[in-house]
Design a protein around this motif. Structure first.
Motif, PDB file in Angstrom:
ATOM      1  N   GLY A  22       0.819  -1.212   0.000  1.00 35.19           N
ATOM      2  CA  GLY A  22       0.000   0.000   0.000  1.00 35.19           C
ATOM      3  C   GLY A  22       0.850   1.259   0.000  1.00 35.19           C
ATOM      4  O   GLY A  22       0.556   2.230  -0.716  1.00 35.19           O
ATOM      5  N   LYS A  23       1.910   1.246   0.780  1.00 36.92           N
ATOM      6  CA  LYS A  23       2.820   2.409   0.810  1.00 36.92           C
ATOM      7  C   LYS A  23       3.570   2.551  -0.515  1.00 36.92           C
ATOM      8  O   LYS A  23       3.763   3.665  -1.009  1.00 36.92           O
ATOM      9  CB  LYS A  23       3.815   2.287   1.968  1.00 36.92           C
ATOM     10  CG  LYS A  23       3.174   2.407   3.324  1.00 36.92           C
ATOM     11  CD  LYS A  23       2.517   3.771   3.481  1.00 36.92           C
ATOM     12  CE  LYS A  23       1.865   3.922   4.827  1.00 36.92           C
ATOM     13  NZ  LYS A  23       1.193   5.216   4.954  1.00 36.92           N
ATOM     14  N   ARG A  24       3.980   1.408  -1.102  1.00 39.03           N
ATOM     15  CA  ARG A  24       4.647   1.478  -2.407  1.00 39.03           C
ATOM     16  C   ARG A  24       3.682   1.996  -3.475  1.00 39.03           C
ATOM     17  O   ARG A  24       4.089   2.739  -4.377  1.00 39.03           O
ATOM     18  CB  ARG A  24       5.211   0.102  -2.792  1.00 39.03           C
ATOM     19  CG  ARG A  24       6.450  -0.275  -1.982  1.00 39.03           C
ATOM     20  CD  ARG A  24       7.138  -1.518  -2.513  1.00 39.03           C
ATOM     21  NE  ARG A  24       6.289  -2.697  -2.465  1.00 39.03           N
ATOM     22  CZ  ARG A  24       6.238  -3.553  -1.443  1.00 39.03           C
ATOM     23  NH1 ARG A  24       6.996  -3.360  -0.386  1.00 39.03           N
ATOM     24  NH2 ARG A  24       5.434  -4.594  -1.495  1.00 39.03           N
ATOM     25  N   MET A  25       2.405   1.641  -3.353  1.00 37.82           N
ATOM     26  CA  MET A  25       1.396   2.139  -4.277  1.00 37.82           C
ATOM     27  C   MET A  25       1.254   3.656  -4.131  1.00 37.82           C
ATOM     28  O   MET A  25       1.220   4.385  -5.134  1.00 37.82           O
ATOM     29  CB  MET A  25       0.053   1.458  -4.029  1.00 37.82           C
ATOM     30  CG  MET A  25      -1.047   1.917  -4.967  1.00 37.82           C
ATOM     31  SD  MET A  25      -2.651   1.169  -4.597  1.00 37.82           S
ATOM     32  CE  MET A  25      -3.056   2.008  -3.074  1.00 37.82           C
ATOM     33  N   ARG A  39       0.354  -2.459 -10.042  1.00 37.41           N
ATOM     34  CA  ARG A  39       1.029  -3.690  -9.606  1.00 37.41           C
ATOM     35  C   ARG A  39       1.014  -3.794  -8.082  1.00 37.41           C
ATOM     36  O   ARG A  39       0.738  -4.865  -7.519  1.00 37.41           O
ATOM     37  CB  ARG A  39       2.468  -3.730 -10.114  1.00 37.41           C
ATOM     38  CG  ARG A  39       2.591  -4.174 -11.559  1.00 37.41           C
ATOM     39  CD  ARG A  39       4.034  -4.442 -11.943  1.00 37.41           C
ATOM     40  NE  ARG A  39       4.821  -3.209 -12.072  1.00 37.41           N
ATOM     41  CZ  ARG A  39       4.877  -2.455 -13.157  1.00 37.41           C
ATOM     42  NH1 ARG A  39       4.194  -2.798 -14.238  1.00 37.41           N
ATOM     43  NH2 ARG A  39       5.615  -1.362 -13.179  1.00 37.41           N
ATOM     44  N   GLN A  40       1.284  -2.701  -7.430  1.00 31.60           N
ATOM     45  CA  GLN A  40       1.304  -2.715  -5.969  1.00 31.60           C
ATOM     46  C   GLN A  40      -0.098  -2.909  -5.388  1.00 31.60           C
ATOM     47  O   GLN A  40      -0.267  -3.575  -4.369  1.00 31.60           O
ATOM     48  CB  GLN A  40       1.948  -1.440  -5.428  1.00 31.60           C
ATOM     49  CG  GLN A  40       3.418  -1.321  -5.755  1.00 31.60           C
ATOM     50  CD  GLN A  40       4.234  -2.496  -5.255  1.00 31.60           C
ATOM     51  OE1 GLN A  40       3.984  -3.033  -4.180  1.00 31.60           O
ATOM     52  NE2 GLN A  40       5.230  -2.899  -6.036  1.00 31.60           N
ATOM     53  N   MET A  41      -1.099  -2.350  -6.046  1.00 27.42           N
ATOM     54  CA  MET A  41      -2.471  -2.558  -5.603  1.00 27.42           C
ATOM     55  C   MET A  41      -2.841  -4.032  -5.729  1.00 27.42           C
ATOM     56  O   MET A  41      -3.461  -4.611  -4.827  1.00 27.42           O
ATOM     57  CB  MET A  41      -3.450  -1.706  -6.400  1.00 27.42           C
ATOM     58  CG  MET A  41      -4.876  -1.829  -5.904  1.00 27.42           C
ATOM     59  SD  MET A  41      -6.047  -0.713  -6.708  1.00 27.42           S
ATOM     60  CE  MET A  41      -5.973  -1.276  -8.399  1.00 27.42           C
ATOM     61  N   LYS A  42      -2.427  -4.667  -6.824  1.00 32.59           N
ATOM     62  CA  LYS A  42      -2.687  -6.101  -6.991  1.00 32.59           C
ATOM     63  C   LYS A  42      -1.990  -6.909  -5.909  1.00 32.59           C
ATOM     64  O   LYS A  42      -2.561  -7.870  -5.370  1.00 32.59           O
ATOM     65  CB  LYS A  42      -2.239  -6.573  -8.375  1.00 32.59           C
ATOM     66  CG  LYS A  42      -3.152  -6.134  -9.483  1.00 32.59           C
ATOM     67  CD  LYS A  42      -2.669  -6.666 -10.822  1.00 32.59           C
ATOM     68  CE  LYS A  42      -3.568  -6.191 -11.942  1.00 32.59           C
ATOM     69  NZ  LYS A  42      -3.122  -6.692 -13.252  1.00 32.59           N
ATOM     70  N   GLU A  43      -0.751  -6.543  -5.583  1.00 34.52           N
ATOM     71  CA  GLU A  43      -0.011  -7.240  -4.533  1.00 34.52           C
ATOM     72  C   GLU A  43      -0.701  -7.055  -3.178  1.00 34.52           C
ATOM     73  O   GLU A  43      -0.842  -8.005  -2.402  1.00 34.52           O
ATOM     74  CB  GLU A  43       1.431  -6.738  -4.461  1.00 34.52           C
ATOM     75  CG  GLU A  43       2.245  -7.348  -3.341  1.00 34.52           C
ATOM     76  CD  GLU A  43       2.424  -8.844  -3.446  1.00 34.52           C
ATOM     77  OE1 GLU A  43       2.682  -9.487  -2.409  1.00 34.52           O
ATOM     78  OE2 GLU A  43       2.307  -9.407  -4.561  1.00 34.52           O
ATOM     79  N   MET A  44      -1.129  -5.843  -2.900  1.00 31.42           N
ATOM     80  CA  MET A  44      -1.823  -5.557  -1.651  1.00 31.42           C
ATOM     81  C   MET A  44      -3.099  -6.400  -1.552  1.00 31.42           C
ATOM     82  O   MET A  44      -3.363  -7.030  -0.524  1.00 31.42           O
ATOM     83  CB  MET A  44      -2.166  -4.065  -1.571  1.00 31.42           C
ATOM     84  CG  MET A  44      -2.827  -3.631  -0.298  1.00 31.42           C
ATOM     85  SD  MET A  44      -3.124  -1.845  -0.230  1.00 31.42           S
ATOM     86  CE  MET A  44      -4.213  -1.609  -1.622  1.00 31.42           C
ATOM     87  N   ASN A  45      -3.851  -6.442  -2.631  1.00 29.87           N
ATOM     88  CA  ASN A  45      -5.082  -7.228  -2.647  1.00 29.87           C
ATOM     89  C   ASN A  45      -4.801  -8.720  -2.539  1.00 29.87           C
ATOM     90  O   ASN A  45      -5.541  -9.451  -1.873  1.00 29.87           O
ATOM     91  CB  ASN A  45      -5.894  -6.922  -3.905  1.00 29.87           C
ATOM     92  CG  ASN A  45      -6.488  -5.530  -3.877  1.00 29.87           C
ATOM     93  OD1 ASN A  45      -6.708  -4.954  -2.821  1.00 29.87           O
ATOM     94  ND2 ASN A  45      -6.730  -4.962  -5.040  1.00 29.87           N
ATOM     95  N   ALA A  46      -3.741  -9.193  -3.177  1.00 31.83           N
ATOM     96  CA  ALA A  46      -3.376 -10.611  -3.104  1.00 31.83           C
ATOM     97  C   ALA A  46      -3.039 -11.009  -1.664  1.00 31.83           C
ATOM     98  O   ALA A  46      -3.458 -12.077  -1.190  1.00 31.83           O
ATOM     99  CB  ALA A  46      -2.203 -10.909  -4.036  1.00 31.83           C
ATOM    100  N   GLN A  47      -2.291 -10.164  -0.977  1.00 32.97           N
ATOM    101  CA  GLN A  47      -1.946 -10.464   0.414  1.00 32.97           C
ATOM    102  C   GLN A  47      -3.192 -10.469   1.301  1.00 32.97           C
ATOM    103  O   GLN A  47      -3.337 -11.327   2.180  1.00 32.97           O
ATOM    104  CB  GLN A  47      -0.924  -9.447   0.946  1.00 32.97           C
ATOM    105  CG  GLN A  47       0.429  -9.538   0.312  1.00 32.97           C
ATOM    106  CD  GLN A  47       1.143 -10.837   0.597  1.00 32.97           C
ATOM    107  OE1 GLN A  47       0.883 -11.521   1.583  1.00 32.97           O
ATOM    108  NE2 GLN A  47       2.064 -11.193  -0.274  1.00 32.97           N
TER     109      GLN A  47
END
Length: 64
Positions: A22-25, A39-47
């Motif tokens: 979220g911070k990287r986003m 990409r970072q939003m997808k990673e945040m959602n995946a976690q």
């Protein structure tokens, strides 16, 4: 008992990973890099989804 501790630590790590993404986003948005922000939003959602799935499994197994 050890299984519950392991599950708890994994959950905490996933929570921190989601927060970091979220911070990287946020940073990517400030820098105008929409692709990286996505990409970072997808990673945040995946976690977050991984945490939810693990919670359901633990509940089904009777581990809290």
């Amino acid at each position: 008992m050890q299984d519950a501790q392991i599950a708890q630590l994994i959950d905490e790590i996933r929570k921190l990973d989601a927060q970091a993404a979220g911070k990287r986003m946020e940073l990517a948005l400030l820098l105008g890099d929409r692709d990286e922000a996505r990409r970072q939003m997808k990673e945040m959602n995946a976690q977050t989804e991984a945490r939810k799935a693990a919670l359901f499994v633990r509940r089904d197994m009777g581990v809290h």
